[in-house]
Design a protein around this motif. Sequence first.
Motif, PDB file in Angstrom:
ATOM      1  N   THR A 177       0.849  -1.187   0.000  1.00 34.80           N
ATOM      2  CA  THR A 177       0.000   0.000   0.000  1.00 34.80           C
ATOM      3  C   THR A 177       0.886   1.239   0.000  1.00 34.80           C
ATOM      4  OG1 THR A 177      -1.707  -1.180   1.230  1.00 34.80           O
ATOM      5  CG2 THR A 177      -1.842   1.221   1.227  1.00 34.80           C
ATOM      6  N   ALA A 178       0.657   2.117  -0.951  1.00 40.40           N
ATOM      7  CA  ALA A 178       1.498   3.309  -1.095  1.00 40.40           C
ATOM      8  C   ALA A 178       1.414   4.200   0.135  1.00 40.40           C
ATOM      9  CB  ALA A 178       1.083   4.087  -2.329  1.00 40.40           C
ATOM     10  N   SER A 179       2.557   4.758   0.509  1.00 40.26           N
ATOM     11  CA  SER A 179       2.566   5.786   1.551  1.00 40.26           C
ATOM     12  C   SER A 179       2.771   7.167   0.930  1.00 40.26           C
ATOM     13  CB  SER A 179       3.665   5.518   2.585  1.00 40.26           C
ATOM     14  OG  SER A 179       4.943   5.559   1.981  1.00 40.26           O
ATOM     15  N   GLU A 180       3.242   7.184  -0.310  1.00 38.59           N
ATOM     16  CA  GLU A 180       3.390   8.426  -1.066  1.00 38.59           C
ATOM     17  C   GLU A 180       2.902   8.164  -2.489  1.00 38.59           C
ATOM     18  OE1 GLU A 180       7.318  10.048  -1.061  1.00 38.59           O
ATOM     19  OE2 GLU A 180       7.613   9.699   1.090  1.00 38.59           O
ATOM     20  N   SER A 181       2.272   9.158  -3.071  1.00 36.91           N
ATOM     21  CA  SER A 181       1.799   9.023  -4.447  1.00 36.91           C
ATOM     22  C   SER A 181       2.981   8.984  -5.413  1.00 36.91           C
ATOM     23  CB  SER A 181       0.884  10.193  -4.826  1.00 36.91           C
ATOM     24  OG  SER A 181      -0.239  10.225  -3.998  1.00 36.91           O
ATOM     25  N   ALA A 182       2.749   8.384  -6.541  1.00 35.39           N
ATOM     26  CA  ALA A 182       3.764   8.413  -7.596  1.00 35.39           C
ATOM     27  C   ALA A 182       3.896   9.832  -8.134  1.00 35.39           C
ATOM     28  CB  ALA A 182       3.356   7.460  -8.727  1.00 35.39           C
ATOM     29  N   TRP A 183       5.034  10.115  -8.714  1.00 35.53           N
ATOM     30  CA  TRP A 183       5.198  11.403  -9.389  1.00 35.53           C
ATOM     31  C   TRP A 183       4.172  11.497 -10.514  1.00 35.53           C
ATOM     32  CZ3 TRP A 183      11.161  12.247 -10.409  1.00 35.53           C
ATOM     33  CH2 TRP A 183      11.824  12.382  -9.175  1.00 35.53           C
ATOM     34  N   PRO A 184       3.864  12.708 -10.957  1.00 35.13           N
ATOM     35  CA  PRO A 184       2.973  12.831 -12.127  1.00 35.13           C
ATOM     36  C   PRO A 184       3.557  12.060 -13.306  1.00 35.13           C
ATOM     37  CG  PRO A 184       3.330  14.974 -11.111  1.00 35.13           C
ATOM     38  CD  PRO A 184       4.287  14.019 -10.447  1.00 35.13           C
ATOM     39  N   ARG A 185       2.692  11.546 -14.134  1.00 35.16           N
ATOM     40  CA  ARG A 185       3.176  10.806 -15.302  1.00 35.16           C
ATOM     41  C   ARG A 185       4.081  11.697 -16.152  1.00 35.16           C
ATOM     42  NH1 ARG A 185       1.128   5.863 -16.326  1.00 35.16           N
ATOM     43  NH2 ARG A 185      -0.863   5.282 -15.372  1.00 35.16           N
ATOM     44  N   GLY A 186       5.118  11.084 -16.686  1.00 35.15           N
ATOM     45  CA  GLY A 186       6.065  11.828 -17.508  1.00 35.15           C
ATOM     46  C   GLY A 186       5.528  12.182 -18.879  1.00 35.15           C
ATOM     47  N   GLY A 187       4.381  11.618 -19.238  1.00 37.34           N
ATOM     48  CA  GLY A 187       3.791  11.898 -20.549  1.00 37.34           C
ATOM     49  C   GLY A 187       4.140  10.824 -21.556  1.00 37.34           C
ATOM     50  N   PHE A 188       3.352  10.759 -22.597  1.00 34.40           N
ATOM     51  CA  PHE A 188       3.536   9.748 -23.641  1.00 34.40           C
ATOM     52  C   PHE A 188       3.982  10.409 -24.936  1.00 34.40           C
ATOM     53  CE2 PHE A 188       0.228   8.135 -20.759  1.00 34.40           C
ATOM     54  CZ  PHE A 188       0.815   6.940 -20.379  1.00 34.40           C
TER      55      PHE A 188
END
Length: 200
Positions: A177-188
Amino acid sequence: MRTLEAIAQRRSIKHFQPNQAMPEQDVQQLLNAAQQAPTSFNIQHGRIIRVTDPALRIKLQEAAWGQAQVTEASELWALCADVDAWKKAPQRYWQTVDADKQQFIVNMLTDFYSGKEQLQRDEAIRSCGIIGQTVMLAAKDLGYDSCPMIGFDADAVADLIQLPEDHVVGMLIAIGTASESAWPRGGFIPQDEVVFENTF
């Protein structure tokens, strides 16, 4: 959760809630999902090392250059594959079919892999990747986060998990279970740089 939702929501999480054990029934569902992942000729050469020993986790964290998810995640799996599985009693991979079909497939897979070491290794790595994605999507469906990892000293990891000579490490996967969110997506990048019709 719908499969397309799981694909869209799955992110590589770097920090997990520590000291959070995953219920055994959820672990078993993930292991069952892993075994459903397709393999060439059904040779099922994927091998999963569930790392449950905290002391071993700490050593693996050192081999993974200190990445927190190795010790924080509820589950840490080393996804490996038996490169020589294609020649180890291959009839067992087709034990439910009649003898003629079984022999036909065994002959075909033997001809396909025999003498092709690069193909054998490539197939092992491919299978680890397919298992990994299957497990990560199943984890998302169960409400867990995950992180596939190739950032580690492969020789050190192999030594720590006592990897047999004829096996290869494909990746590590941290699940919890995440304790911190992932960084914003780098884009496609644009789809027309990725998708082609018939030829390049």
